[in-house]
Design an enzyme around this catalytic site. Structure first.
Site, mmCIF file in Angstrom:
data_model
loop_
_atom_site.group_PDB
_atom_site.id
_atom_site.type_symbol
_atom_site.label_atom_id
_atom_site.label_comp_id
_atom_site.label_asym_id
_atom_site.label_seq_id
_atom_site.Cartn_x
_atom_site.Cartn_y
_atom_site.Cartn_z
ATOM 1 N N LYS A 1 0.863 -1.322 0.206
ATOM 2 C CA LYS A 1 -0.128 0.067 -0.033
ATOM 3 C C LYS A 1 0.894 1.213 -0.016
ATOM 4 C CE LYS A 1 -1.832 2.905 2.904
ATOM 5 N NZ LYS A 1 -2.085 3.935 2.037
ATOM 6 N N GLU B 1 9.182 1.107 11.444
ATOM 7 C CA GLU B 1 9.951 2.032 11.472
ATOM 8 C C GLU B 1 9.426 3.334 11.381
ATOM 9 O OE1 GLU B 1 11.915 5.192 10.464
ATOM 10 O OE2 GLU B 1 12.287 4.173 8.270
ATOM 11 N N CYS C 1 12.448 10.767 8.445
ATOM 12 C CA CYS C 1 12.353 10.337 9.948
ATOM 13 C C CYS C 1 13.474 10.639 10.617
ATOM 14 C CB CYS C 1 11.869 8.868 9.775
ATOM 15 S SG CYS C 1 12.811 7.837 8.867
ATOM 16 N N GLU D 1 8.035 14.984 16.798
ATOM 17 C CA GLU D 1 8.510 14.969 15.083
ATOM 18 C C GLU D 1 7.657 16.018 14.426
ATOM 19 O OE1 GLU D 1 9.791 11.615 12.012
ATOM 20 O OE2 GLU D 1 7.931 11.564 13.009
#
Length: 514
Positions: free
Chosen positions: A204, A280, A314, A412
Site C-alpha cells: 500500500k 520504522e 524520519c 517530530e
C-alpha cells in the site's frame, strides 16, 4: 534562500538567468493509475478514485483508483494463492535472484521516467530523486537478489541419540505499507527482502505519492515476477491500510510511518491473527557538535541533516546540540550560510535546494509547529514563514533559545525546522540526546575518537553517524529503538522478518527409539 535572505520562492530574474540552457522538466506520462492485483491493472471494486496533487502548485496530477477492504481482500487472495500454490516460493534462491536482477535492470533503464514521476508527485528535486530514490531502489533489489541463494539453516548438536537442523522458510504473505517521503526507495527496501525470502506481497503506497509504486509494479511484471507475487493497492490508511493490518491471511506487516499509526497496526495485529509487525516510525534525532569539530563541516552537516528532502525524513537531526565554547561562532556561520539557501520549484530551477512540502496537510502541520515554537518563547534565527503565492513552500526555519520541554524540541515535525541548543559537557550532551521518547538516529561531530566512541556507546539509537549524516547503504541495517519502532530494513537483518525458523529433529540410526 533567495537574495533577500528570506527563503522566498525563486521567481526572481536571477533564477531565470541561471536557468538559461538548463533542460526544462518534461512532464511525465501518467500511464498507471489503477490497482495492480494478480498481474493486472484493475479498477477499485467501488469505482472510487482519489486525486494526487502536484505540491508545487496544488494542481491535480491524476485520479488514482482508491482501494479499500474489498480490494485488499482480492489482493491478499492473489498473494496467498501465489504463495501456497505458485512457483515463486518454490524456486531456487538463484532463480529468484536472476529475476530480481532483471527487475533492477528495468528500474535503471526507466530511471528517468521514475524520477520524473517521483519528483512531480512528491515535490522532490529530480537530481536527488535520480541519485537517491531510484539508485536506492535498484541497489536494494540487487543486494537482496544476491542474498536470495544464501538463506541457510543450522545443524544442531543435540543431547542424546538425536540430530537436529533448522530451516529458514518464507513466512508467507507480507503486507508492506510505505511512506510518502521516499516512495521509490521504500518500495525497494520493503519489497526486495520479501521477494528474496520467497514471500509474496501486498503493497500500500501512501495516498500522497501512489504513482511510482504502480509504475514499479508494471516493471516487476516485465521482469518476469509471476502474477500474484506483487500486488499494489493505493488507498487511505483507515481503509486500505487498516484492512492489511487486520487481515487474517496476511502473515507479516512491515510499516514505515508515524508512531501513532504504528500503534494502530500493532493493535490490529493483536486483535486479528497476532501477525508479527516490523515498524520504522518517527524520530527526533540529535546531532551533537563538539568544540574540536571542523566548524564549516559541522555547519554543512547540520543543514543537510535537517533540510535534506525538505526536512521530510524520519531520521532528520532536528535537535542540534553545539558545545557552548563554539556555539556563537557556529550560530553566526549557520545564519550566514542559510542566506544562500534557495527555496523554489525544484523541477524547473537547478539552483533550488528545497522544494515544497508534500501536500497541504503537511504544510499546515509544519507551520503550526513553527507557530507553537514562537508562542513558547523560542527565537527565530532564520525563516518561520510560508513563501510563494501557490504551492506548499516553507522557509527553512531555525530556532534558538529552545528548551527541552518545548513541543518543537519533543515532537517530530517532519519539515524544515531545526532546534539549535548548546551544551557544556559530554555527560550533558548524552543525557539530553537520550531525553526523548524516540531512538531512530543520532550524529556526532568531533575529532576526538574517545569522545566519539563514548557517545556512540551511550546514545540509545538504532543508527549513529560520526562526522557524517544520512550515509546509508543496502548492507547497513536501518531501524530504531523506543518509540521509533523495531525491526530492521536494509542489511541481512531485513531478511529475518520475512523468514520463519523451523526446527527439525530426527533420531540417529542406533537410537533406542528406532
Amino acid at each position: 534562500m533567495g537574495s533577500e535572505g528570506n527563503g522566498g520562492v525563486t521567481d526572481r530574474p536571477a533564477a531565470e538567468e541561471k536557468n538559461v540552457g538548463a533542460p526544462p522538466f518534461e512532464m511525465p506520462e501518467i500511464r498507471f493509475t489503477k490497482l495492480f492485483i494478480n498481474g493486472c491493472f484493475v479498477d477499485a471494486g467501488s469505482g472510487r478514485t482519489f486525486e494526487t496533487r502536484d505540491p508545487r502548485t496544488g494542481d491535480v496530477i491524476a485520479s488514482v483508483a482508491e482501494g479499500d477492504k474489498e480490494d485488499v481482500d482480492l489482493a491478499v487472495k492473489a498473494a496467498r494463492d501465489a504463495f501456497d500454490h505458485g512457483e515463486w516460493p518454490r524456486m531456487s534462491g538463484s532463480e529468484r535472484g536472476r529475476i530480481m536482477m532483471r527487475f533492477a535492470d528495468l528500474v535503471e533503464q526507466h530511471a528517468g521516467e521514475l524520477a520524473a514521476l517521483e519528483s512531480l508527485d512528491a515535490g522532490k528535486h529530480p537530481a536527488v530523486t535520480m541519485a537517491v530514490d531510484i539508485g536506492n531502489a535498484a541497489g536494494s533489489l540487487r543486494y537482496f537478489a544476491g542474498a536470495a541463494d544464501k538463506i541457510h539453516g543450522e545443524t544442531l548438536k543435540m543431547r542424546g541419540q538425536f540430530q537436529g537442523y533448522t530451516l529458514r522458510e518464507p513466512l508467507g504473505v507480507a503486507g508492506l505499507i510505505i511512506p510518502w517521503n521516499f516512495p521509490t526507495t521504500m518500495f525497494g527496501i520493503k519489497v526486495a527482502p520479501a521477494l528474496a525470502a520467497g514471500c509474496t506481497v501486498v503493497v500500500k503506497p501512501a495516498e500522497q505519492t501512489p504513482l511510482s509504486a504502480l509504475y514499479l509494479a508494471d516493471l516487476a511484471k516485465q521482469a518476469g515476477i509471476p502474477d500474484g507475487v506483487i500486488n499494489v493497492v493505493p488507498g487511505f490508511g483507515p481503509t486500505a491500510g487498516a484492512a492489511i493490518a487486520s487481515h487474517m491471511n496476511v502473515d507479516i506487516v512491515s510499516f514505515t510511518g508515524s508512531t501513532e499509526v504504528g500503534r494502530l497496526i500493532m493493535e490490529a495485529s493483536a486483535k486479528s491473527n497476532l501477525k508479527p509487525v516490523s515498524l520504522e516510525l518517527g524520530g527526533k534525532s540529535p546531532l551533537i557538535i563538539f568544540d574540536d569539530a571542523d566548524l564549516d563541516m559541522a555547519v554543512e552537516l547540520a543543514i543537510s541533516a535537517n533540510f535534506f528532502n525538505k526536512g521530510e525524513a524520519c531520521v532528520a537531526a532536528s535537535r542540534v546540540y553545539v558545545q557552548d565554547s563554539i556555539y556563537d561562532r557556529f550560530e553566526k556561520k549557520l545564519a550566514e550560510r542559510m542566506k544562500s539557501w534557495v527555496v523554489g520549484d525544484p523541477l524547473n530551477d537547478p539552483r533550488v535546494d528545497q522544494g515544497p512540502q508534500v501536500d497541504k496537510a503537511q504544510y499546515e502541520r509544519v507551520l503550526s509547529f513553527i507557530d507553537r515554537g514562537k508562542r513558547e518563547g523560542a527565537t527565530l534565527l532564520t525563516g518561520g514563514k510560508p513563501c510563494g503565492k501557490k504551492g506548499y513552500y516553507i522557509e527553512p526555519t531555525i530556532f534558538t533559545n529552545v528548551k527541552e520541554d518545548m513541543v518543537i524540541a519533543k515532537e517530530e515535525i517532519f519539515g524544515p525546522v531545526m532546534c539549535l541548543m548548546k551544551f557544556k559537557t559530554v555527560e550533558e550532551a548524552i543525557a539530553r540526546a537520550n531525553g526523548t521518547t524516540y531512538g531512530l538516529g543520532a550524529g556526532v561531530v568531533t575529532r576526538d575518537l574517545d569522545v566519539a566512541n563514548r557517545v556512540v556507546r551511550s546514545v540509545r539509537a538504532g543508527l549513529v553517524w560520526v562526522n557524517c549524516y544520512f550515509a546509508v547503504s543496502s548492507d547497513c541495517p536501518f531501524g530504531g529503538r523506543k518509540m521509533s519502532g523495531f525491526g530492521k530494513d536494509e542489511g541481512m537483518h531485513a531478511l529475518d522478518k520475512f523468514l520463519a525458523v523451523k526446527s527439525v529433529v530426527t533420531p540417529l540410526r542406533d537410537s533406542p527409539w528406532l
